[in-house]
Design a protein around this motif. Structure first.
Motif, short mmCIF file in Angstrom:
data_model
loop_
_atom_site.label_atom_id
_atom_site.label_comp_id
_atom_site.label_asym_id
_atom_site.label_seq_id
_atom_site.Cartn_x
_atom_site.Cartn_y
_atom_site.Cartn_z
N GLU A 186 0.85 -1.33 0.15
CA GLU A 186 0.23 0.11 0.06
C GLU A 186 0.93 1.14 0.12
O GLU A 186 1.91 1.32 0.66
N GLN A 198 0.88 5.18 0.13
CA GLN A 198 0.01 6.20 0.78
C GLN A 198 0.99 7.65 0.41
O GLN A 198 2.00 7.92 0.55
N VAL A 249 -6.80 3.51 -4.87
CA VAL A 249 -7.86 3.23 -3.58
C VAL A 249 -8.40 4.66 -3.27
O VAL A 249 -9.77 4.58 -3.15
N SER A 250 -7.95 5.56 -3.20
CA SER A 250 -8.32 6.72 -2.98
C SER A 250 -7.60 8.08 -3.49
O SER A 250 -6.39 8.01 -3.74
N GLY A 251 -8.14 9.02 -3.85
CA GLY A 251 -7.68 10.23 -4.22
C GLY A 251 -7.23 10.16 -5.78
O GLY A 251 -7.90 9.55 -6.39
N ASN A 270 -7.63 8.54 -11.06
CA ASN A 270 -8.35 8.82 -9.82
C ASN A 270 -8.79 7.23 -9.35
O ASN A 270 -8.61 6.50 -9.92
N ALA A 271 -9.34 7.55 -8.11
CA ALA A 271 -9.81 6.39 -7.12
C ALA A 271 -10.74 5.43 -7.99
O ALA A 271 -11.54 5.91 -8.69
N ASN A 311 1.36 12.19 -5.71
CA ASN A 311 -0.31 12.88 -5.39
C ASN A 311 -0.52 13.76 -6.55
O ASN A 311 0.38 14.80 -6.41
N GLU A 351 -5.29 17.00 -0.91
CA GLU A 351 -5.92 15.71 -0.24
C GLU A 351 -4.94 14.82 -0.65
O GLU A 351 -4.03 14.54 -1.49
N ALA A 360 -3.71 10.75 -1.11
CA ALA A 360 -3.91 9.54 -2.05
C ALA A 360 -3.28 8.33 -1.70
O ALA A 360 -2.43 8.31 -0.92
N LYS A 361 -3.85 7.13 -2.08
CA LYS A 361 -3.55 5.95 -1.64
C LYS A 361 -3.63 5.00 -3.09
O LYS A 361 -4.68 4.97 -3.49
#
Length: 138
Positions: free
Chosen positions: A51, A53, A76-78, A93-94, A111, A116, A118-119
């Motif tokens: 993962e 981040q 996963v996000s961001g 994007n996510a 990122n 914000e 991101a992951k």
């Protein structure tokens, strides 16, 4: 779970880069082991997932991946800005994904947002005896 030398070497490499980036007052990624398993029906290959981040504005140092590593990356996000080999810089994007061929150069991985986090989840199919999953490009 026992962490094998390949994952330990990858995490040590990332820790070195994170320390160097912090010293230069640059935001860097945070890499956490997620999964590791020899692939039983593909002798000599392993599946390794990490993962990654990215705090706001964070980036990875330019790097190359192991010559045996096929990589699947999933945001996963961001939003993640990425460039693989000589391809275009692209924002994912996510929910979006991409792959990277063995031995890929990764000059841009960051990122896309300055505000914000991101992951992403990076999944490597790699020779079990490869010790370094990433090597910095200077």
């Amino acid at each position: 779970m026992v962490i094998r030398p390949i994952l330990s070497a990858f995490c040590a490499t990332v820790a070195i880069f994170a320390s160097a980036g912090a010293a230069a007052h640059e935001a860097t990624e945070i890499v956490k082991p997620n999964f590791e398993q020899a692939i039983p029906n593909v002798p000599g290959k392993s599946l390794v997932a990490v993962e990654v981040q990215y705090p706001p504005g964070a980036a990875s140092v330019p790097h190359v991946h192991a010559k045996s590593a096929f990589i699947y990356a999933h945001v996963v996000s961001g939003a993640i800005e990425s460039k693989v080999n000589d391809g275009e810089v692209r924002v994912y994007n996510a929910g979006e994904s991409w792959s990277e061929p063995p031995g890929a150069r990764h000059p841009v991985s960051r990122n896309a947002s300055k505000t914000e986090p991101a992951k992403l989840l990076a999944v490597f199919v790699v020779d079990s005896n490869d010790k370094e999953l990433t090597t910095p490009v200077r």
